[in-house]
Each structure stands twice: as C-alpha cells, then as structure tokens.
Motif scaffolding. Structure first.
Motif, PDB file in Angstrom:
ATOM      1  N   PHE A  82      26.975  46.063  47.395  1.00  7.97           N
ATOM      2  CA  PHE A  82      28.189  47.152  47.884  1.00  7.97           C
ATOM      3  C   PHE A  82      29.253  46.239  48.441  1.00  7.97           C
ATOM      4  O   PHE A  82      30.287  46.004  48.306  1.00  7.97           O
ATOM      5  N   ASP A  83      28.505  45.446  49.669  1.00  9.50           N
ATOM      6  CA  ASP A  83      29.298  44.977  50.660  1.00  9.50           C
ATOM      7  C   ASP A  83      30.127  43.463  49.910  1.00  9.50           C
ATOM      8  O   ASP A  83      31.175  43.099  49.923  1.00  9.50           O
ATOM      9  N   ARG A  84      29.436  42.759  48.940  1.00  3.71           N
ATOM     10  CA  ARG A  84      29.602  41.938  48.098  1.00  3.71           C
ATOM     11  C   ARG A  84      30.773  42.235  47.208  1.00  3.71           C
ATOM     12  O   ARG A  84      31.758  41.776  47.201  1.00  3.71           O
ATOM     13  N   ILE A  85      30.898  43.376  46.562  1.00  5.08           N
ATOM     14  CA  ILE A  85      31.979  43.816  45.678  1.00  5.08           C
ATOM     15  C   ILE A  85      33.056  44.177  46.321  1.00  5.08           C
ATOM     16  O   ILE A  85      34.222  43.708  46.112  1.00  5.08           O
ATOM     17  N   TRP A  86      32.909  45.004  47.601  1.00  4.73           N
ATOM     18  CA  TRP A  86      33.899  45.329  48.337  1.00  4.73           C
ATOM     19  C   TRP A  86      34.806  44.249  48.951  1.00  4.73           C
ATOM     20  O   TRP A  86      35.938  44.240  49.158  1.00  4.73           O
ATOM     21  N   LYS A  87      34.270  43.078  49.332  1.00  2.00           N
ATOM     22  CA  LYS A  87      34.784  41.987  49.860  1.00  2.00           C
ATOM     23  C   LYS A  87      35.538  41.064  48.773  1.00  2.00           C
ATOM     24  O   LYS A  87      36.693  40.609  48.989  1.00  2.00           O
ATOM     25  N   TRP A  88      34.807  40.993  47.662  1.00  2.11           N
ATOM     26  CA  TRP A  88      35.744  40.424  46.436  1.00  2.11           C
ATOM     27  C   TRP A  88      36.977  41.277  46.295  1.00  2.11           C
ATOM     28  O   TRP A  88      38.007  40.861  46.027  1.00  2.11           O
ATOM     29  N   SER A  89      36.871  42.541  46.278  1.00  2.00           N
ATOM     30  CA  SER A  89      37.939  43.531  46.290  1.00  2.00           C
ATOM     31  C   SER A  89      39.128  43.283  46.939  1.00  2.00           C
ATOM     32  O   SER A  89      40.403  43.127  46.651  1.00  2.00           O
ATOM     33  N   LYS A  90      38.868  43.152  48.458  1.00  2.06           N
ATOM     34  CA  LYS A  90      39.540  43.136  49.309  1.00  2.06           C
ATOM     35  C   LYS A  90      40.281  41.698  49.340  1.00  2.06           C
ATOM     36  O   LYS A  90      41.339  41.420  49.800  1.00  2.06           O
ATOM     37  N   TYR A  92      40.563  39.470  46.656  1.00  2.00           N
ATOM     38  CA  TYR A  92      41.313  39.029  45.588  1.00  2.00           C
ATOM     39  C   TYR A  92      42.398  40.254  44.971  1.00  2.00           C
ATOM     40  O   TYR A  92      43.378  39.766  44.218  1.00  2.00           O
ATOM     41  N   MET A  93      41.909  41.406  45.040  1.00  2.00           N
ATOM     42  CA  MET A  93      42.543  42.380  44.313  1.00  2.00           C
ATOM     43  C   MET A  93      43.533  43.093  45.185  1.00  2.00           C
ATOM     44  O   MET A  93      44.557  43.820  44.585  1.00  2.00           O
ATOM     45  N   TYR A  94      43.212  43.021  46.510  1.00  2.33           N
ATOM     46  CA  TYR A  94      44.148  44.122  47.584  1.00  2.33           C
ATOM     47  C   TYR A  94      45.390  43.457  47.605  1.00  2.33           C
ATOM     48  O   TYR A  94      45.552  42.012  47.656  1.00  2.33           O
ATOM     49  N   MET A  95      46.448  44.129  47.675  1.00  2.00           N
ATOM     50  CA  MET A  95      48.004  43.650  47.694  1.00  2.00           C
ATOM     51  C   MET A  95      48.332  44.094  49.156  1.00  2.00           C
ATOM     52  O   MET A  95      48.523  45.120  49.499  1.00  2.00           O
ATOM     53  N   ASP A  96      48.992  43.110  49.947  1.00  2.00           N
ATOM     54  CA  ASP A  96      49.464  43.518  51.407  1.00  2.00           C
ATOM     55  C   ASP A  96      50.863  43.266  51.460  1.00  2.00           C
ATOM     56  O   ASP A  96      51.343  43.302  52.515  1.00  2.00           O
ATOM     57  N   ALA A 105      45.196  45.332  42.785  1.00  2.00           N
ATOM     58  CA  ALA A 105      45.634  45.138  41.495  1.00  2.00           C
ATOM     59  C   ALA A 105      44.811  45.316  40.407  1.00  2.00           C
ATOM     60  O   ALA A 105      43.611  45.016  40.706  1.00  2.00           O
ATOM     61  N   TRP A 106      44.826  45.860  39.239  1.00  2.00           N
ATOM     62  CA  TRP A 106      44.067  46.588  38.559  1.00  2.00           C
ATOM     63  C   TRP A 106      43.055  45.653  37.695  1.00  2.00           C
ATOM     64  O   TRP A 106      41.988  45.988  37.297  1.00  2.00           O
ATOM     65  N   SER A 107      43.500  44.279  37.531  1.00  2.00           N
ATOM     66  CA  SER A 107      42.971  43.464  36.973  1.00  2.00           C
ATOM     67  C   SER A 107      42.967  41.903  37.268  1.00  2.00           C
ATOM     68  O   SER A 107      44.067  41.617  37.580  1.00  2.00           O
ATOM     69  N   CYS A 108      41.910  41.238  37.721  1.00  2.00           N
ATOM     70  CA  CYS A 108      41.979  39.881  37.979  1.00  2.00           C
ATOM     71  C   CYS A 108      41.053  39.284  37.078  1.00  2.00           C
ATOM     72  O   CYS A 108      40.032  39.511  36.509  1.00  2.00           O
ATOM     73  N   GLN A 109      41.373  37.688  36.934  1.00  2.00           N
ATOM     74  CA  GLN A 109      40.428  36.812  36.318  1.00  2.00           C
ATOM     75  C   GLN A 109      39.005  36.839  37.294  1.00  2.00           C
ATOM     76  O   GLN A 109      39.072  37.145  38.518  1.00  2.00           O
ATOM     77  N   THR A 110      38.024  36.365  36.785  1.00  2.00           N
ATOM     78  CA  THR A 110      36.785  36.272  37.289  1.00  2.00           C
ATOM     79  C   THR A 110      36.852  35.135  38.581  1.00  2.00           C
ATOM     80  O   THR A 110      35.918  35.359  39.323  1.00  2.00           O
ATOM     81  N   GLY A 112      39.363  35.391  40.586  1.00  2.00           N
ATOM     82  CA  GLY A 112      40.127  35.808  41.506  1.00  2.00           C
ATOM     83  C   GLY A 112      41.508  36.150  41.485  1.00  2.00           C
ATOM     84  O   GLY A 112      42.498  36.908  42.003  1.00  2.00           O
ATOM     85  N   THR A 113      42.076  35.256  40.288  1.00  2.00           N
ATOM     86  CA  THR A 113      43.560  35.135  40.079  1.00  2.00           C
ATOM     87  C   THR A 113      44.087  36.606  39.561  1.00  2.00           C
ATOM     88  O   THR A 113      43.284  36.913  38.582  1.00  2.00           O
ATOM     89  N   LYS A 114      45.015  37.204  40.104  1.00  2.00           N
ATOM     90  CA  LYS A 114      45.542  38.472  39.780  1.00  2.00           C
ATOM     91  C   LYS A 114      46.185  38.303  38.272  1.00  2.00           C
ATOM     92  O   LYS A 114      47.012  37.460  37.981  1.00  2.00           O
ATOM     93  N   ASN A 115      45.762  39.224  37.306  1.00  2.00           N
ATOM     94  CA  ASN A 115      46.360  39.207  35.866  1.00  2.00           C
ATOM     95  C   ASN A 115      47.336  40.075  35.949  1.00  2.00           C
ATOM     96  O   ASN A 115      48.497  40.160  35.159  1.00  2.00           O
ATOM     97  N   ALA A 116      47.715  41.002  36.943  1.00  2.00           N
ATOM     98  CA  ALA A 116      48.747  42.027  37.024  1.00  2.00           C
ATOM     99  C   ALA A 116      48.747  42.353  38.539  1.00  2.00           C
ATOM    100  O   ALA A 116      47.790  42.008  39.314  1.00  2.00           O
ATOM    101  N   TYR A 117      50.241  42.905  38.914  1.00  2.00           N
ATOM    102  CA  TYR A 117      50.144  43.374  40.070  1.00  2.00           C
ATOM    103  C   TYR A 117      50.377  44.718  40.340  1.00  2.00           C
ATOM    104  O   TYR A 117      51.234  45.341  41.259  1.00  2.00           O
ATOM    105  N   GLY A 118      49.876  45.712  39.115  1.00  2.00           N
ATOM    106  CA  GLY A 118      49.998  46.910  39.429  1.00  2.00           C
ATOM    107  C   GLY A 118      48.600  47.506  39.639  1.00  2.00           C
ATOM    108  O   GLY A 118      47.904  46.958  39.222  1.00  2.00           O
ATOM    109  N   PRO A 119      48.718  48.687  40.297  1.00  2.00           N
ATOM    110  CA  PRO A 119      47.108  49.399  40.362  1.00  2.00           C
ATOM    111  C   PRO A 119      46.985  50.459  39.435  1.00  2.00           C
ATOM    112  O   PRO A 119      47.848  51.157  38.516  1.00  2.00           O
ATOM    113  N   ALA A 120      45.516  50.853  39.448  1.00  2.00           N
ATOM    114  CA  ALA A 120      45.196  52.207  38.409  1.00  2.00           C
ATOM    115  C   ALA A 120      44.538  52.946  39.229  1.00  2.00           C
ATOM    116  O   ALA A 120      43.433  52.797  40.057  1.00  2.00           O
TER     117      ALA A 120
END
Length: 384
Positions: A82-90, A92-96, A105-110, A112-120
């Motif tokens: 759980f903590d690993r997934i949450w840390k990855w999310s914050k 690479y995916m979190y937008m500040d 960001a709803w999609s990232c490359q594995t 961590g590079t963002k594929n998009a800057y929109g959320p789902a």
C-alpha cells in the motif's frame, strides 16, 4: 444487508457450498498471482520504496489501477505494498501546480513520466477511500503517510477547485451533486457513482463537506435507477445527468453503450447493498442484468445498447464482465428456494468461481475486477 451497522459481511462462496479451506486457497492463489507471479503479476516494485500497477494492455500506470491496488492492499492488510503504491502515486502522478493542482495525472509511463496532465475522478474516489481505511486500520503516519489528512486533501480539491480564486474545476457538479467524467465535463460516468463511498465521506471528510457527500450518496442512488435500463439493467459507459445514454460522439469514440466502463456499475450496486442496504430502486438492477444475459455465457461476448440490442462489437474484457455480474449478487438476499432470485445469482457466483484469472496482455482490467469480486464475495471487502 447493512454491514456498516452490523459489522457482518456475507460470504457468498460459502452460501453456494464452498468450504473455508477452498475459499482461503482461492484468495491466496489470486493474490499471489496478481501481486507476485513473475509472469502474470500486475504489481511491480520500484526504487526508493515505491511500487506501481501496470495496465498491461497499454504499458502504463493509471490512477484507476493505482487506487484500486491501494484498496486491495488495505483490504488484505498489505501495508508495505500500500505504502509503495501511494508513494509512487504522490511522487509521479500528483500535480502540485496549474489548473489540476491537487489532482493526479491519470496516466504515467512506468518510469514515472506523465502521459497526460488531466485527472480521472474514479482514481481520486478510490485514493481517498483507501486512505481513510488505511488510517483506521493502521493509524496515521508522518508526511504523505498521514493517511486521513491526505484523503481529506483529495476530497477538498474535488469539491472546492474553482472557488475563491482557486484554479481549475471540481470533480463533482456542485449544483446536482453528481460526479463528473472529468472536471468541468457536462456528463458523468455511471460506474463512477459510488454512494457507499459517499456515505463514509459524509462522516470523515472536512466537516464543511459532509452534507455535500451525504446528498451525493442520495443523488447517486437515484441516478443509478434512471441510468440502468428498466428491463435489461444495462447502463451506458457515459451518461447525461438525467441518466440517459450520452449520444455525443467524443474524439476517442462513442460511449453511450454497455461496454467496458459500464460493467463496474452492477458490482458497485452489489457492494453498496452489502455495506448500507439503502434502496432507491437500484438494488433491483443486478437481477435484471443476470436475467438479461440468461444462462448462455456466450451472450456476454458482444456489446449491447442499453435496451439489449446487440452490437457488432466484441467485448474486450469478458472476465471482467463475469466478475462484476457475480459481485452484484450481493444485492440479492440468500434463499434455499431453487426457484428464488438467489438461485439465479448463485449460478453467476458459481460460474465466476470456476473462471481463472485472465492471462495475456489484456489481463489488467479484467483481473482488477476479478480480485475485487473475490474479496467482495468472500466477505473480505470491508469498511474500516
């Protein structure tokens, strides 16, 4: 059917005659394959205490799967994952910054590079709920592991973006209390409607937002009655706020039919029945769906209009469809009568029990829905 009050959760696998040993072995096998099997796993560890779930069909990480993974882990008492997934999310995916500050960001490359800057918005819903459960099951930690504050922060953004000079748009329509397909959109996604989550947000979110979420729960149940066809029970992938299928063709396709996203709706109704049992008429939907597909599983191999008209379009996720229909059996009370509604539901649960996890490149979505159904039908998808 009100586990919130009783603390009791149905085990439909036992209700159809499976033993505790069989059920526990099934759960272990599915979890081990999903998280750890070198050939078939969805979950992967990454450097510096992180991990991600990959959409195997698109080779990316999505907030859908990441937040699903966190919900699975808190249900299974898998705090490290759980903590690993949450840390990855914050990380690479979190937008500040920008219009979507506070979202993911709803999609990232594995990498961590963002594929998009929109959320789902379904990702934010599941992130917040999983974080609240983590707080209650394991206790709050420091920084990003102060789970309850992180959950409140997500919901704060979802409701209040665009207010008082804050950039961006909210994830809920503040006038009609319906969750949006994306912030600012003029339509919704029926499978995003999670009244059983909103009931709990109404207790645990910022105090000023609790009334909003209580109303959202009521509105969503009434919406589900409208958007699910009165005969077939089928719902569209995207819908107008009045529940009617969205007939506008978007740049990426037509989404007013019963297809991949839409499968989740019946499963959500089943879990809402289990947790709260509040019926605005939506609890009749799962049985309609089961009767529409009947006893011929081949009927679940093509797509449909919500009125049941078949389409020349093969389903992409047949295992996911079977899993969600089986999970929706939670809405149907147990009975020993061989001619009862439960006898219909029991067949779907048995079919699902005999269905293995999907293999191959398209396995991500199906197997996420599969694991959720395993948890729900064994009494292990719980409120914490």
């Amino acid at each position: 059917m009100n586990a919130y009050k009783t603390g009791e959760y149905r085990n439909l696998f036992k209700e159809i005659g499976k033993t505790d040993e069989e059920i526990n072995a099934k759960i272990r096998e599915v979890v081990d394959t999903f998280f750890y099997d070198e050939e078939e796993r969805i979950y992967h560890t990454a450097g510096d205490g992180m991990g991600y779930l990959t959409d195997t069909g698109n080779n990316d990480a999505r907030t859908e799967g990441m937040s699903y993974g966190m919900m699975m882990c808190v249900q299974l008492d898998m705090k490290e994952e759980f903590d690993r997934i949450w840390k990855w999310s914050k990380t690479y995916m979190y937008m500040d910054e920008g219009d979507n500050e506070g979202y993911f960001a709803w999609s990232c490359q594995t990498d961590g590079t963002k594929n998009a800057y929109g959320p789902a918005p379904d990702g934010e819903e599941f992130y917040a709920m999983a974080l609240f459960f983590a707080s209650h099951r394991w206790g709050d930690g420091e920084g990003i592991f102060n789970y309850s504050e992180e959950a409140k922060s997500i919901l704060r953004a979802c409701i209040h973006k665009g207010e008082n000079g804050r950039a961006g748009a909210p994830m809920w329509n503040r006038d009609n209390h319906q969750i949006l397909f994306v912030p600012g959109s003029p339509h919704t996604d029926p499978s995003y409607h999670l009244p059983h989550f909103y009931e709990l947000f109404a207790e645990w979110a910022d105090e000023e937002d609790r009334e909003f979420f209580a109303e959202a729960a009521r509105v969503s149940r009434e919406f589900l009655v409208k958007t699910c066809h009165p005969v077939t029970g089928l719902n569209p992938e995207y819908a107008n706020f009045d529940g009617s299928p969205m007939d506008k063709v978007l740049p990426w396709g037509q989404f007013g039919d019963f297809f991949s996203d839409a499968y989740r709706t019946a499963a959500n109704i089943g879990l809402d029945a289990e947790w709260f049992g509040t019926d605005a008429g939506q609890l009749a939907v799962p049985l309609r769906v089961m009767k529409f597909f009947g006893t011929d599983l081949e009927a679940a191999r093509c797509a449909y209009k919500v009125d049941g008209t078949p389409l020349e379009r093969t389903v992409l996720h047949p295992v996911g469809l079977l899993a969600t229909i089986a999970q929706s059996a939670l809405a149907i009370p147990y009975s020993e009568d061989p001619d009862s509604d439960f006898a219909v539901a029991a067949k779907w649960v048995e079919w699902f029990w005999n269905q293995p996890l999907r293999k191959g490149v398209r396995r991500y979505y199906d197997n996420c829905l599969y694991l959720f159904a395993i948890l729900a039908l064994s009494g292990n998808y719980r409120i914490y």
